[in-house]
Design a protein around this motif. Structure first.
Motif, PDB file in Angstrom:
ATOM      1  N   MET A   1       5.908   1.127   0.302  1.00 11.68           N
ATOM      2  CA  MET A   1       6.236  -0.157  -0.305  1.00 11.68           C
ATOM      3  C   MET A   1       5.484  -0.300  -1.625  1.00 11.68           C
ATOM      4  N   ALA A   2       4.194   0.022  -1.610  1.00  9.14           N
ATOM      5  CA  ALA A   2       3.381  -0.145  -2.817  1.00  9.14           C
ATOM      6  C   ALA A   2       3.873   0.761  -3.943  1.00  9.14           C
ATOM      7  N   LYS A   3       4.229   2.004  -3.618  1.00 11.37           N
ATOM      8  CA  LYS A   3       4.712   2.933  -4.643  1.00 11.37           C
ATOM      9  C   LYS A   3       6.020   2.442  -5.251  1.00 11.37           C
ATOM     10  N   ALA A   4       6.920   1.968  -4.405  1.00  9.55           N
ATOM     11  CA  ALA A   4       8.207   1.466  -4.903  1.00  9.55           C
ATOM     12  C   ALA A   4       8.007   0.238  -5.771  1.00  9.55           C
ATOM     13  N   LYS A   5       7.136  -0.682  -5.337  1.00 15.37           N
ATOM     14  CA  LYS A   5       6.884  -1.898  -6.113  1.00 15.37           C
ATOM     15  C   LYS A   5       6.187  -1.572  -7.436  1.00 15.37           C
ATOM     16  N   ASP A   6       5.285  -0.598  -7.431  1.00 12.66           N
ATOM     17  CA  ASP A   6       4.627  -0.187  -8.677  1.00 12.66           C
ATOM     18  C   ASP A   6       5.642   0.386  -9.657  1.00 12.66           C
ATOM     19  N   TYR A  28      11.568   7.090  -7.574  1.00  8.21           N
ATOM     20  CA  TYR A  28      10.972   6.831  -6.258  1.00  8.21           C
ATOM     21  C   TYR A  28      11.883   5.931  -5.426  1.00  8.21           C
ATOM     22  N   LEU A  29      12.483   4.919  -6.055  1.00 10.39           N
ATOM     23  CA  LEU A  29      13.429   4.059  -5.326  1.00 10.39           C
ATOM     24  C   LEU A  29      14.616   4.884  -4.836  1.00 10.39           C
ATOM     25  N   GLN A  30      15.095   5.816  -5.652  1.00 10.75           N
ATOM     26  CA  GLN A  30      16.196   6.691  -5.228  1.00 10.75           C
ATOM     27  C   GLN A  30      15.767   7.574  -4.060  1.00 10.75           C
ATOM     28  N   ALA A  31      14.514   8.057  -4.099  1.00  8.34           N
ATOM     29  CA  ALA A  31      14.002   8.879  -3.003  1.00  8.34           C
ATOM     30  C   ALA A  31      13.891   8.056  -1.719  1.00  8.34           C
ATOM     31  N   VAL A  32      13.476   6.796  -1.836  1.00 10.79           N
ATOM     32  CA  VAL A  32      13.409   5.912  -0.671  1.00 10.79           C
ATOM     33  C   VAL A  32      14.801   5.748  -0.066  1.00 10.79           C
ATOM     34  N   MET A  33      15.795   5.586  -0.911  1.00 14.67           N
ATOM     35  CA  MET A  33      17.164   5.410  -0.415  1.00 14.67           C
ATOM     36  C   MET A  33      17.659   6.686   0.278  1.00 14.67           C
ATOM     37  N   TYR A  82      14.049  20.047   7.290  1.00 14.71           N
ATOM     38  CA  TYR A  82      13.005  19.154   6.797  1.00 14.71           C
ATOM     39  C   TYR A  82      11.682  19.386   7.513  1.00 14.71           C
ATOM     40  N   GLU A  83      10.622  19.459   6.730  1.00 18.71           N
ATOM     41  CA  GLU A  83       9.279  19.507   7.303  1.00 18.71           C
ATOM     42  C   GLU A  83       8.937  18.104   7.799  1.00 18.71           C
ATOM     43  N   ASP A  84       8.367  18.001   8.966  1.00 20.36           N
ATOM     44  CA  ASP A  84       8.065  16.702   9.591  1.00 20.36           C
ATOM     45  C   ASP A  84       9.290  15.792   9.556  1.00 20.36           C
ATOM     46  N   PRO A  85      10.376  16.196  10.204  1.00 21.55           N
ATOM     47  CA  PRO A  85      11.648  15.473  10.070  1.00 21.55           C
ATOM     48  C   PRO A  85      11.654  14.040  10.600  1.00 21.55           C
ATOM     49  N   LEU A  86      10.736  13.680  11.474  1.00 16.62           N
ATOM     50  CA  LEU A  86      10.741  12.325  12.025  1.00 16.62           C
ATOM     51  C   LEU A  86       9.900  11.351  11.215  1.00 16.62           C
ATOM     52  N   LEU A  87       9.178  11.853  10.219  1.00 18.35           N
ATOM     53  CA  LEU A  87       8.355  10.989   9.375  1.00 18.35           C
ATOM     54  C   LEU A  87       9.142  10.489   8.175  1.00 18.35           C
ATOM     55  N   LYS A  89       9.134  10.050   4.641  1.00 23.29           N
ATOM     56  CA  LYS A  89       8.412  10.560   3.475  1.00 23.29           C
ATOM     57  C   LYS A  89       9.372  10.672   2.290  1.00 23.29           C
ATOM     58  N   PRO A  90       9.544   9.603   1.527  1.00 27.06           N
ATOM     59  CA  PRO A  90      10.449   9.673   0.376  1.00 27.06           C
ATOM     60  C   PRO A  90      10.047  10.743  -0.636  1.00 27.06           C
ATOM     61  N   GLU A  91       8.775  11.095  -0.678  1.00 24.40           N
ATOM     62  CA  GLU A  91       8.299  12.095  -1.633  1.00 24.40           C
ATOM     63  C   GLU A  91       9.018  13.429  -1.485  1.00 24.40           C
ATOM     64  N   ARG A  92       9.584  13.699  -0.314  1.00 23.71           N
ATOM     65  CA  ARG A  92      10.284  14.970  -0.105  1.00 23.71           C
ATOM     66  C   ARG A  92      11.494  15.099  -1.046  1.00 23.71           C
ATOM     67  N   PHE A  93      11.993  13.986  -1.571  1.00 24.12           N
ATOM     68  CA  PHE A  93      13.157  14.033  -2.454  1.00 24.12           C
ATOM     69  C   PHE A  93      12.788  13.931  -3.937  1.00 24.12           C
ATOM     70  N   LEU A  94      11.520  13.696  -4.254  1.00 22.53           N
ATOM     71  CA  LEU A  94      11.113  13.625  -5.660  1.00 22.53           C
ATOM     72  C   LEU A  94      11.211  15.021  -6.269  1.00 22.53           C
ATOM     73  N   GLY A  95      11.863  15.127  -7.398  1.00 23.78           N
ATOM     74  CA  GLY A  95      12.040  16.417  -8.056  1.00 23.78           C
ATOM     75  C   GLY A  95      13.040  17.326  -7.361  1.00 23.78           C
ATOM     76  N   SER A  96      13.759  16.801  -6.389  1.00 28.72           N
ATOM     77  CA  SER A  96      14.737  17.578  -5.639  1.00 28.72           C
ATOM     78  C   SER A  96      16.142  17.273  -6.152  1.00 28.72           C
ATOM     79  N   SER A  97      16.998  18.284  -6.134  1.00 28.24           N
ATOM     80  CA  SER A  97      18.385  18.072  -6.565  1.00 28.24           C
ATOM     81  C   SER A  97      19.276  17.631  -5.401  1.00 28.24           C
ATOM     82  N   VAL A  98      18.707  17.504  -4.210  1.00 26.98           N
ATOM     83  CA  VAL A  98      19.479  17.091  -3.031  1.00 26.98           C
ATOM     84  C   VAL A  98      19.947  15.651  -3.216  1.00 26.98           C
ATOM     85  N   ASP A  99      21.243  15.442  -3.017  1.00 28.09           N
ATOM     86  CA  ASP A  99      21.784  14.082  -3.044  1.00 28.09           C
ATOM     87  C   ASP A  99      22.707  13.895  -1.841  1.00 28.09           C
ATOM     88  N   TYR A 100      23.252  12.709  -1.716  1.00 26.31           N
ATOM     89  CA  TYR A 100      24.091  12.395  -0.549  1.00 26.31           C
ATOM     90  C   TYR A 100      25.567  12.320  -0.927  1.00 26.31           C
TER      91      TYR A 100
END
Length: 180
Positions: A1-6, A28-33, A82-87, A89-100
Motif C-alpha cells: 500500500m505504501a509503495k503504491a501510494k508513494d 508499481y500500480l500496474q504490477a499490483v494489478m 512463480y517463486e513463492d506463488p501464494l505470496l 508480491k507485485p515486485e515480481r512484475f516490475l521490469g517484466s514484459s509479462v502482461d495479461y
C-alpha cells in the motif's frame, strides 16, 4: 500500500486527480494489478474449449472433441511459473514484459487466443482508474476483525472466486502527507 501510494504521490502530485494519462507512468500500480489478477482472476475457469483433432499436449493424449477447461486460478498459483506463488508480491512484475493480454500463458485472467475477453482494453483502463483513484484520494483502514480477515485467504469457488470471509476496509480522507 505504501509503495503504491508513494508512486501515486510522486507521479500525480498534490491536489491533482487521477487521470487515464497517468496509467503508463505508474509501473508499481500496474504490477499490483497484475499480481491481483494472477492470484484472483475474474473467473477461475476460462471459457471451455473443444479439441478439434486428436493431439498430444505435455505427454497427455487428448482425443478429438474433448472439452477442455483452462484453470486460470491454478496457473496463477503454479510454483513452476512463480517463486513463492501464494505470496502477494507485485515486485515480481516490475521490469517484466509479462502482461495479461493473452500472450503470456502464465498470466491469462482474461483468456487467450480467439476466446480472449474483448473487454480487456476497457478493463485495463477502468481497473487502474478505480484503484488509482481510491488509493490516491483515501487512506485505508481495517479494524481488528478486518486485520484477521486479511490473513484469512480461504476462498469460495463458483463461477467467480471470492473471499470466504469478506474484507471490509474503511476509507479515511487522505492525510496531508499523501497529498504532498
Amino acid at each position: 500500500m505504501a509503495k503504491a501510494k508513494d508512486e501515486l504521490a510522486q507521479v500525480i502530485g498534490k491536489g491533482n486527480k487521477f487521470e487515464e494519462r497517468y496509467i503508463d507512468k505508474l509501473p508499481y500500480l500496474q504490477a499490483v494489478m497484475k499480481e491481483t489478477l494472477r492470484l484472483h482472476p475474474p473467473i477461475p475457469f476460462l471459457v471451455p474449449r473443444r479439441a478439434m483433432q486428436e493431439t498430444t499436449f505435455m505427454g497427455y493424449r487428448i482425443p478429438k472433441d474433448t472439452q477442455l477447461f483452462v484453470n486460470a486460478w491454478a496457473i496463477g498459483r503454479d510454483a513452476e511459473c512463480y517463486e513463492d506463488p501464494l505470496l502477494f508480491k507485485p515486485e515480481r512484475f516490475l521490469g517484466s514484459s509479462v502482461d495479461y493480454k493473452g500472450q503470456n500463458y502464465e498470466l491469462i485472467p482474461f483468456g487467450a487466443g480467439r476466446r480472449i475477453c474483448a473487454g480487456i482494453p476497457l478493463a485495463h483502463r477502468m481497473l487502474h482508474l478505480v484503484l488509482g483513484s481510491l488509493l490516491h484520494e483515501f487512506d485505508w483502514e481495517v479494524d481488528e476483525i478486518g486485520r484477521n480477515e486479511i490473513k484469512d485467504d480461504r476462498e469460495r469457488m463458483g463461477v467467480t472466486v471470492r473471499k470466504l470471509v469478506p474484507l471490509k476496509a474503511m476509507p479515511r480522507k487522505c492525510s496531508t502527507e499523501c497529498l504532498n
